[in-house]
Design a protein around this motif. Structure first.
Motif, PDB file in Angstrom:
ATOM      1  N   SER A 133       0.827  -1.204   0.000  1.00  0.00           N
ATOM      2  CA  SER A 133       0.000   0.000   0.000  1.00  0.00           C
ATOM      3  C   SER A 133       0.855   1.246   0.000  1.00  0.00           C
ATOM      4  O   SER A 133       1.959   1.264   0.548  1.00  0.00           O
ATOM      5  CB  SER A 133      -0.879  -0.009   1.265  1.00  0.00           C
ATOM      6  N   GLY A 134       0.311   2.307  -0.605  1.00  0.00           N
ATOM      7  CA  GLY A 134       0.894   3.620  -0.444  1.00  0.00           C
ATOM      8  C   GLY A 134       0.570   4.222   0.906  1.00  0.00           C
ATOM      9  O   GLY A 134       1.063   5.284   1.264  1.00  0.00           O
TER      10      GLY A 134
ATOM     11  N   VAL B 101       4.691  -0.958   3.091  1.00  0.00           N
ATOM     12  CA  VAL B 101       4.482   0.382   2.555  1.00  0.00           C
ATOM     13  C   VAL B 101       5.818   1.004   2.173  1.00  0.00           C
ATOM     14  O   VAL B 101       6.853   0.704   2.783  1.00  0.00           O
ATOM     15  CB  VAL B 101       3.760   1.321   3.554  1.00  0.00           C
ATOM     16  N   PRO B 102       5.826   1.886   1.172  1.00  0.00           N
ATOM     17  CA  PRO B 102       7.064   2.600   0.824  1.00  0.00           C
ATOM     18  C   PRO B 102       7.313   3.753   1.791  1.00  0.00           C
ATOM     19  O   PRO B 102       6.393   4.249   2.441  1.00  0.00           O
ATOM     20  CB  PRO B 102       6.773   3.125  -0.580  1.00  0.00           C
ATOM     21  N   GLU B 103       8.554   4.165   1.873  1.00  0.00           N
ATOM     22  CA  GLU B 103       8.906   5.301   2.731  1.00  0.00           C
ATOM     23  C   GLU B 103       8.072   6.529   2.386  1.00  0.00           C
ATOM     24  O   GLU B 103       7.711   7.323   3.260  1.00  0.00           O
ATOM     25  CB  GLU B 103      10.391   5.639   2.572  1.00  0.00           C
ATOM     26  N   MET B 104       7.729   6.679   1.080  1.00  0.00           N
ATOM     27  CA  MET B 104       6.988   7.862   0.660  1.00  0.00           C
ATOM     28  C   MET B 104       5.554   7.887   1.191  1.00  0.00           C
ATOM     29  O   MET B 104       4.860   8.892   1.065  1.00  0.00           O
ATOM     30  CB  MET B 104       6.975   7.980  -0.872  1.00  0.00           C
ATOM     31  N   ALA B 105       5.109   6.810   1.839  1.00  0.00           N
ATOM     32  CA  ALA B 105       3.792   6.828   2.475  1.00  0.00           C
ATOM     33  C   ALA B 105       3.708   7.963   3.495  1.00  0.00           C
ATOM     34  O   ALA B 105       2.632   8.540   3.694  1.00  0.00           O
ATOM     35  CB  ALA B 105       3.497   5.488   3.145  1.00  0.00           C
ATOM     36  N   GLY B 106       4.809   8.272   4.134  1.00  0.00           N
ATOM     37  CA  GLY B 106       4.848   9.375   5.080  1.00  0.00           C
ATOM     38  C   GLY B 106       4.571   8.937   6.509  1.00  0.00           C
ATOM     39  O   GLY B 106       3.928   7.915   6.777  1.00  0.00           O
ATOM     40  N   ALA B 107       5.037   9.742   7.446  1.00  0.00           N
ATOM     41  CA  ALA B 107       4.994   9.375   8.867  1.00  0.00           C
ATOM     42  C   ALA B 107       3.576   9.190   9.384  1.00  0.00           C
ATOM     43  O   ALA B 107       3.312   8.296  10.197  1.00  0.00           O
ATOM     44  CB  ALA B 107       5.727  10.442   9.685  1.00  0.00           C
ATOM     45  N   SER B 108       2.633  10.025   8.950  1.00  0.00           N
ATOM     46  CA  SER B 108       1.288   9.943   9.523  1.00  0.00           C
ATOM     47  C   SER B 108       0.577   8.662   9.102  1.00  0.00           C
ATOM     48  O   SER B 108      -0.099   8.015   9.916  1.00  0.00           O
ATOM     49  CB  SER B 108       0.463  11.172   9.138  1.00  0.00           C
ATOM     50  N   LYS B 109       0.721   8.245   7.838  1.00  0.00           N
ATOM     51  CA  LYS B 109       0.080   7.000   7.405  1.00  0.00           C
ATOM     52  C   LYS B 109       0.777   5.788   8.010  1.00  0.00           C
ATOM     53  O   LYS B 109       0.119   4.797   8.370  1.00  0.00           O
ATOM     54  CB  LYS B 109       0.065   6.919   5.876  1.00  0.00           C
TER      55      LYS B 109
ATOM     56  N   GLY C 100      11.720   3.465  -1.799  1.00  0.00           N
ATOM     57  CA  GLY C 100      11.085   3.620  -3.103  1.00  0.00           C
ATOM     58  C   GLY C 100       9.601   3.884  -3.032  1.00  0.00           C
ATOM     59  O   GLY C 100       9.108   4.519  -2.099  1.00  0.00           O
ATOM     60  N   ASP C 101       8.862   3.359  -4.045  1.00  0.00           N
ATOM     61  CA  ASP C 101       7.441   3.675  -4.163  1.00  0.00           C
ATOM     62  C   ASP C 101       6.596   2.420  -3.996  1.00  0.00           C
ATOM     63  O   ASP C 101       7.077   1.365  -3.570  1.00  0.00           O
ATOM     64  CB  ASP C 101       7.159   4.370  -5.500  1.00  0.00           C
ATOM     65  N   TYR C 102       5.296   2.544  -4.333  1.00  0.00           N
ATOM     66  CA  TYR C 102       4.345   1.454  -4.136  1.00  0.00           C
ATOM     67  C   TYR C 102       4.781   0.167  -4.837  1.00  0.00           C
ATOM     68  O   TYR C 102       4.624  -0.935  -4.282  1.00  0.00           O
ATOM     69  CB  TYR C 102       2.956   1.878  -4.627  1.00  0.00           C
TER      70      TYR C 102
ATOM     71  N   ALA D 279       0.650  14.179  -4.367  1.00  0.00           N
ATOM     72  CA  ALA D 279      -0.335  13.133  -4.090  1.00  0.00           C
ATOM     73  C   ALA D 279       0.187  11.731  -4.351  1.00  0.00           C
ATOM     74  O   ALA D 279      -0.575  10.758  -4.328  1.00  0.00           O
ATOM     75  CB  ALA D 279      -1.599  13.376  -4.918  1.00  0.00           C
ATOM     76  N   ALA D 280       1.489  11.601  -4.557  1.00  0.00           N
ATOM     77  CA  ALA D 280       2.036  10.315  -5.002  1.00  0.00           C
ATOM     78  C   ALA D 280       1.900   9.221  -3.960  1.00  0.00           C
ATOM     79  O   ALA D 280       1.862   8.034  -4.304  1.00  0.00           O
ATOM     80  CB  ALA D 280       3.503  10.480  -5.389  1.00  0.00           C
ATOM     81  N   ASN D 281       1.812   9.574  -2.666  1.00  0.00           N
ATOM     82  CA  ASN D 281       1.717   8.502  -1.671  1.00  0.00           C
ATOM     83  C   ASN D 281       0.320   7.881  -1.626  1.00  0.00           C
ATOM     84  O   ASN D 281       0.119   6.867  -0.960  1.00  0.00           O
ATOM     85  CB  ASN D 281       2.141   8.982  -0.280  1.00  0.00           C
ATOM     86  N   ALA D 282      -0.633   8.454  -2.341  1.00  0.00           N
ATOM     87  CA  ALA D 282      -1.962   7.847  -2.456  1.00  0.00           C
ATOM     88  C   ALA D 282      -2.329   7.537  -3.900  1.00  0.00           C
ATOM     89  O   ALA D 282      -3.034   6.563  -4.167  1.00  0.00           O
ATOM     90  CB  ALA D 282      -3.025   8.769  -1.853  1.00  0.00           C
ATOM     91  N   LEU D 283      -1.860   8.337  -4.848  1.00  0.00           N
ATOM     92  CA  LEU D 283      -2.215   8.166  -6.260  1.00  0.00           C
ATOM     93  C   LEU D 283      -1.003   7.745  -7.090  1.00  0.00           C
ATOM     94  O   LEU D 283      -0.984   7.969  -8.299  1.00  0.00           O
ATOM     95  CB  LEU D 283      -2.801   9.471  -6.817  1.00  0.00           C
ATOM     96  N   GLY D 284      -0.032   7.101  -6.445  1.00  0.00           N
ATOM     97  CA  GLY D 284       1.247   6.856  -7.102  1.00  0.00           C
ATOM     98  C   GLY D 284       1.443   5.462  -7.658  1.00  0.00           C
ATOM     99  O   GLY D 284       2.554   4.924  -7.574  1.00  0.00           O
ATOM    100  N   ALA D 285       0.409   4.864  -8.232  1.00  0.00           N
ATOM    101  CA  ALA D 285       0.584   3.564  -8.885  1.00  0.00           C
ATOM    102  C   ALA D 285       1.347   3.749 -10.195  1.00  0.00           C
ATOM    103  O   ALA D 285       1.017   4.635 -10.990  1.00  0.00           O
ATOM    104  CB  ALA D 285      -0.765   2.913  -9.160  1.00  0.00           C
ATOM    105  N   ARG D 286       2.347   2.918 -10.432  1.00  0.00           N
ATOM    106  CA  ARG D 286       3.102   3.010 -11.687  1.00  0.00           C
ATOM    107  C   ARG D 286       2.288   2.507 -12.876  1.00  0.00           C
ATOM    108  O   ARG D 286       2.516   2.928 -14.014  1.00  0.00           O
ATOM    109  CB  ARG D 286       4.383   2.159 -11.596  1.00  0.00           C
ATOM    110  N   ARG D 287       1.363   1.579 -12.625  1.00  0.00           N
ATOM    111  CA  ARG D 287       0.604   0.956 -13.713  1.00  0.00           C
ATOM    112  C   ARG D 287      -0.843   0.819 -13.280  1.00  0.00           C
ATOM    113  O   ARG D 287      -1.132   0.378 -12.170  1.00  0.00           O
ATOM    114  CB  ARG D 287       1.210  -0.406 -14.043  1.00  0.00           C
ATOM    115  N   ILE D 288      -1.774   1.196 -14.152  1.00  0.00           N
ATOM    116  CA  ILE D 288      -3.197   1.117 -13.824  1.00  0.00           C
ATOM    117  C   ILE D 288      -3.634  -0.344 -13.747  1.00  0.00           C
ATOM    118  O   ILE D 288      -3.074  -1.216 -14.426  1.00  0.00           O
ATOM    119  CB  ILE D 288      -4.046   1.877 -14.864  1.00  0.00           C
TER     120      ILE D 288
END
Length: 307
Positions: free
Chosen positions: A71-72, A94-102, A118-120, A220-229
């Motif tokens: 998950s992001g 989760v990736p680091e980019m999820a952020g501290a609050s999530k 990295g990312d999701y 918005a990449a930590n929630a909308l950051g999927a590389r592929r639909i």
């Protein structure tokens, strides 16, 4: 696939486990008439994701090895919450980019958590390895029928609440939420996909005619950051989507501030992305066209009230 029956069944299955989220009519810059918002940031764990998580866990057997999800941030929190409520073990990547609050939100559920660089997509790779190694059940964030049917209950609920708009704007990451809406509506209303300019997997796939990898970045990449639909989303979008538009990070941040200043709605950038399309003019309604906006998440960073 009979999506209507699946979504009806999902709604019955998750009743009592999710919030019937409220509606709010707003006016403001770029809004030529009142726009109805559905406030899914008021759902359990701060996003619509609880719908798909509960539908999957209540509708399918869970092995002794428990659950695993990548998950992001928002999906992981929802799976962890649903697992805790239903008595299952869960391991969330989760990736680091999820952020501290999530990340803190997921930890608070008691789930086992692995934060990866990295990312999701990196988190998903490790979650799949964990699934293969342990036998845990993978709960995909967006590209699984049970997830999509669960998310489709949001639009079903909104129509039952009296949605009157011609057009609904929905932010897109991996595509589970908009896929659920498209599956439920099946062309009865116009659905507009809204993505950040720097994280636009659906827009790219529609142009290419097939899922294609994109680079992801932005507010918005930590929630909308999927590389592929997701393939489910693309199939439904090719059949039923009304339009696909992109918005800048500045437009997203402006919509986020406006929702707080004018309406005291505290949302994360992803939650403001669909409204940004109206405020910035990325989507311009026709004369007489009524528009509604789905606000998808409220887990802002940094947490305004940290522990």
């Amino acid at each position: 696939m009979d999506w209507k029956s699946d979504i009806d069944a999902a709604a019955a299955r998750i009743e009592g486990h999710v919030v019937r989220t409220p509606l709010l009519d707003v006016n403001g810059p770029g809004l030529h008439s009142p726009v109805q918002l559905k406030l899914e940031q008021m759902q359990h764990t701060g996003s619509f994701k609880a719908r798909g998580a509960f539908n999957t866990l209540l509708g399918e057997p869970v092995p002794d090895a428990g659950l695993v999800a990548a998950s992001g941030g928002n999906h992981g929190a929802a799976v962890a919450h649903a697992a805790h409520r239903l008595g299952h073990a869960a391991h969330i990547f989760v990736p680091e980019m999820a952020g501290a609050s999530k990340i803190a939100l997921i930890r608070a559920t008691g789930a086992e958590l692995t934060v990866v660089p990295g990312d999701y997509a990196n988190a998903l790779h490790l979650a799949q390895e964990y699934e293969a190694r342990t036998g845990a059940k993978q709960i995909h964030a967006y590209d699984a029928p049970a997830t999509v049917a669960g998310q489709g209950t949001c639009m079903r609920e909104w129509e039952a609440q009296g949605l009157a708009a011609d057009t609904v704007l929905i932010a897109v990451g991996g595509g589970g939420l908009i896929a659920g809406a498209l599956a439920w509506l099946a062309g009865r209303r116009k659905v507009v996909a809204v993505e950040p300019e720097t994280s636009c997997a659906l827009h790219a796939a529609l142009a290419a005619g097939e899922p294609t990898d994109v680079e992801v970045s932005g507010v918005a990449a930590n929630a909308l950051g999927a590389r592929r639909i997701g393939s489910i989303c693309l199939d439904l979008a090719q059949r039923h989507l009304g339009a696909s538009v992109l918005v800048s990070d500045d437009a997203i941040s402006s919509a986020q501030r406006t929702l707080w200043r004018n309406n005291r709605q505290l949302v994360e950038p992803a939650g403001a992305t669909a409204l940004a399309a109206l405020m910035s003019g990325a989507y311009r309604p026709e004369a007489g066209e009524t528009v509604a906006v789905l606000v998808c998440g409220g887990n802002i960073a940094p947490d305004p009230f940290p522990e």
